[in-house]
Design a protein around this motif. Structure first.
Motif, PDB file in Angstrom:
ATOM      1  N   LYS A  36       0.837  -1.190   0.000  1.00 26.85           N
ATOM      2  CA  LYS A  36       0.000   0.000   0.000  1.00 26.85           C
ATOM      3  C   LYS A  36       0.880   1.251   0.000  1.00 26.85           C
ATOM      4  O   LYS A  36       1.815   1.367   0.795  1.00 26.85           O
ATOM      5  N   THR A  37       0.562   2.191  -0.880  1.00 32.86           N
ATOM      6  CA  THR A  37       1.232   3.487  -0.903  1.00 32.86           C
ATOM      7  C   THR A  37       0.263   4.529  -0.380  1.00 32.86           C
ATOM      8  O   THR A  37      -0.845   4.675  -0.904  1.00 32.86           O
ATOM      9  N   ILE A  38       0.680   5.240   0.652  1.00 33.83           N
ATOM     10  CA  ILE A  38      -0.214   6.143   1.380  1.00 33.83           C
ATOM     11  C   ILE A  38       0.380   7.547   1.436  1.00 33.83           C
ATOM     12  O   ILE A  38       1.526   7.729   1.851  1.00 33.83           O
ATOM     13  N   LEU A  39      -0.405   8.532   1.022  1.00 35.33           N
ATOM     14  CA  LEU A  39      -0.050   9.930   1.211  1.00 35.33           C
ATOM     15  C   LEU A  39      -0.711  10.402   2.497  1.00 35.33           C
ATOM     16  O   LEU A  39      -1.934  10.352   2.628  1.00 35.33           O
ATOM     17  N   LEU A  40       0.098  10.846   3.443  1.00 36.13           N
ATOM     18  CA  LEU A  40      -0.398  11.288   4.752  1.00 36.13           C
ATOM     19  C   LEU A  40       0.039  12.724   4.994  1.00 36.13           C
ATOM     20  O   LEU A  40       1.229  13.009   5.119  1.00 36.13           O
ATOM     21  N   ARG A  62       4.107   1.844   2.554  1.00 32.12           N
ATOM     22  CA  ARG A  62       5.028   2.865   2.044  1.00 32.12           C
ATOM     23  C   ARG A  62       4.305   4.200   2.151  1.00 32.12           C
ATOM     24  O   ARG A  62       3.227   4.385   1.581  1.00 32.12           O
ATOM     25  N   VAL A  63       4.897   5.129   2.891  1.00 34.15           N
ATOM     26  CA  VAL A  63       4.200   6.364   3.229  1.00 34.15           C
ATOM     27  C   VAL A  63       4.913   7.581   2.653  1.00 34.15           C
ATOM     28  O   VAL A  63       6.131   7.728   2.795  1.00 34.15           O
ATOM     29  N   ASP A 110      -2.476   4.641  -3.264  1.00 36.12           N
ATOM     30  CA  ASP A 110      -3.634   3.812  -2.922  1.00 36.12           C
ATOM     31  C   ASP A 110      -4.565   4.478  -1.917  1.00 36.12           C
ATOM     32  O   ASP A 110      -5.779   4.254  -1.931  1.00 36.12           O
ATOM     33  N   ILE A 111      -3.985   5.280  -1.020  1.00 31.87           N
ATOM     34  CA  ILE A 111      -4.745   5.848   0.102  1.00 31.87           C
ATOM     35  C   ILE A 111      -4.255   7.267   0.347  1.00 31.87           C
ATOM     36  O   ILE A 111      -3.046   7.532   0.306  1.00 31.87           O
ATOM     37  N   ASN A 138      -7.554   3.988 -11.845  1.00 28.19           N
ATOM     38  CA  ASN A 138      -6.744   2.959 -11.205  1.00 28.19           C
ATOM     39  C   ASN A 138      -7.574   1.995 -10.363  1.00 28.19           C
ATOM     40  O   ASN A 138      -7.061   1.327  -9.467  1.00 28.19           O
ATOM     41  N   ARG A 139      -8.865   1.957 -10.633  1.00 29.52           N
ATOM     42  CA  ARG A 139      -9.778   0.971 -10.034  1.00 29.52           C
ATOM     43  C   ARG A 139      -9.967   1.140  -8.533  1.00 29.52           C
ATOM     44  O   ARG A 139     -10.186   0.179  -7.809  1.00 29.52           O
ATOM     45  N   GLY A 140      -9.895   2.375  -8.086  1.00 28.95           N
ATOM     46  CA  GLY A 140     -10.290   2.640  -6.707  1.00 28.95           C
ATOM     47  C   GLY A 140      -9.181   3.140  -5.816  1.00 28.95           C
ATOM     48  O   GLY A 140      -8.016   3.238  -6.205  1.00 28.95           O
ATOM     49  N   GLY A 141      -9.583   3.474  -4.599  1.00 26.68           N
ATOM     50  CA  GLY A 141      -8.657   3.962  -3.597  1.00 26.68           C
ATOM     51  C   GLY A 141      -9.441   4.333  -2.346  1.00 26.68           C
ATOM     52  O   GLY A 141     -10.661   4.157  -2.279  1.00 26.68           O
ATOM     53  N   THR A 142      -8.739   4.869  -1.366  1.00 30.03           N
ATOM     54  CA  THR A 142      -9.364   5.169  -0.083  1.00 30.03           C
ATOM     55  C   THR A 142      -8.956   6.552   0.401  1.00 30.03           C
ATOM     56  O   THR A 142      -7.786   6.936   0.310  1.00 30.03           O
ATOM     57  N   PHE A 143      -9.925   7.283   0.917  1.00 23.68           N
ATOM     58  CA  PHE A 143      -9.675   8.550   1.609  1.00 23.68           C
ATOM     59  C   PHE A 143      -9.964   8.353   3.097  1.00 23.68           C
ATOM     60  O   PHE A 143     -10.975   7.752   3.461  1.00 23.68           O
TER      61      PHE A 143
END
Length: 254
Positions: free
Chosen positions: A9-13, A34-35, A86-87, A136-141
């Motif tokens: 999972k690649t996450i932008l925080l 991976r953040v 991804d998130i 990209n077939r989805g993601g999460t907020f």
């Protein structure tokens, strides 16, 4: 110890160098995510996380979220560095006092700054995220809201409460509008949480004032919040999309 598999999972925080954001970034990286560790001024703190979890290939990214061009740059740098996202966890925010007893121009300048950081940057990152997630077939907020949305806030923080109210409405609308595109959206709604921001309030008003309004014996800490955000990122809570989860030590129960 809670174990959640976030490998791959690649996450932008946003706001990941202090408080809730840093503790959450640490938890997610411990779970192998991976953040993209966003910071504005505290580069050293962000780099601590990069060094602590080198195996995740996480990186730190600087941006002043009050500036529109830097919001665009942040998103594009993260996307170009990692290839995909991804998130997106929208945590960065300010809690700025602007009493209604002050000069109206000064009051409104604080209102605008609060909105730029707490709401406008969130809206822009949401639009950029949707544009990225759909093909990209989805993601999460995951949006970090506030108890103030539902309980109200004191008169010194009208801008803060209004900005967080906008976030909650946005998050719910994203969940309803984009579920069929496999986009999920959650809100975490903390109450008073022991962070550097909170310590300033405690210094001015005393800790007992805060303890008197909660149901538990201890203040909420970032460590209480991070695992919940981790669950939202994991996919295990997907059918709760659109939900707002309160975590405020029983100080406001809906």
């Amino acid at each position: 110890m809670i174990q959640i598999d976030l490998k791959g999972k690649t996450i932008l925080l946003t706001g990941a160098s202090d408080g809730i954001g840093k503790t959450t970034a640490d938890f997610l990286m411990k779970m192998s995510a991976r953040v993209a560790i966003h910071y504005n001024s505290n580069k050293a703190s962000a780099q601590e996380l990069v060094i602590k979890y080198p195996e995740t290939e996480s990186k730190a990214f600087k941006a002043d979220l009050s500036k529109e061009d830097e919001v665009y740059r942040l998103f594009n740098e993260v996307k170009n560095t990692f290839g995909s996202i991804d998130i997106i966890i929208l945590n960065a925010g300010v809690f700025l006092s602007h009493s209604t007893t002050t000069n109206t121009q000064k009051w409104f300048s604080v209102w605008k700054k609060t909105m730029d950081i707490n709401l406008h940057s969130v809206g822009l990152l949401t639009k950029l995220g949707i544009d990225h997630f759909v093909p990209n077939r989805g993601g999460t907020f995951v949006y970090v809201g506030s108890r103030a949305v539902f309980r109200g806030e004191t008169e010194e923080y009208l801008g803060y409460a209004a900005s967080k109210g906008g976030i909650v409405s946005l998050a719910r609308s994203v969940a309803r509008s984009f579920g069929k595109q496999n986009i999920k959206s959650f809100v975490v709604s903390p109450g008073f949480t022991r962070t550097q921001m909170a310590e300033r309030f405690i210094k001015d008003h005393g800790e007992q004032q805060v303890l008197d309004e909660i149901a538990l014996h201890q203040l909420t800490t970032p460590e209480d919040i991070a695992p919940l955000i981790g669950m939202m990122c994991s996919g295990l809570m997907d059918h709760a999309t659109g939900a707002t989860i309160d975590i405020n030590a029983g100080s406001h129960i809906r």
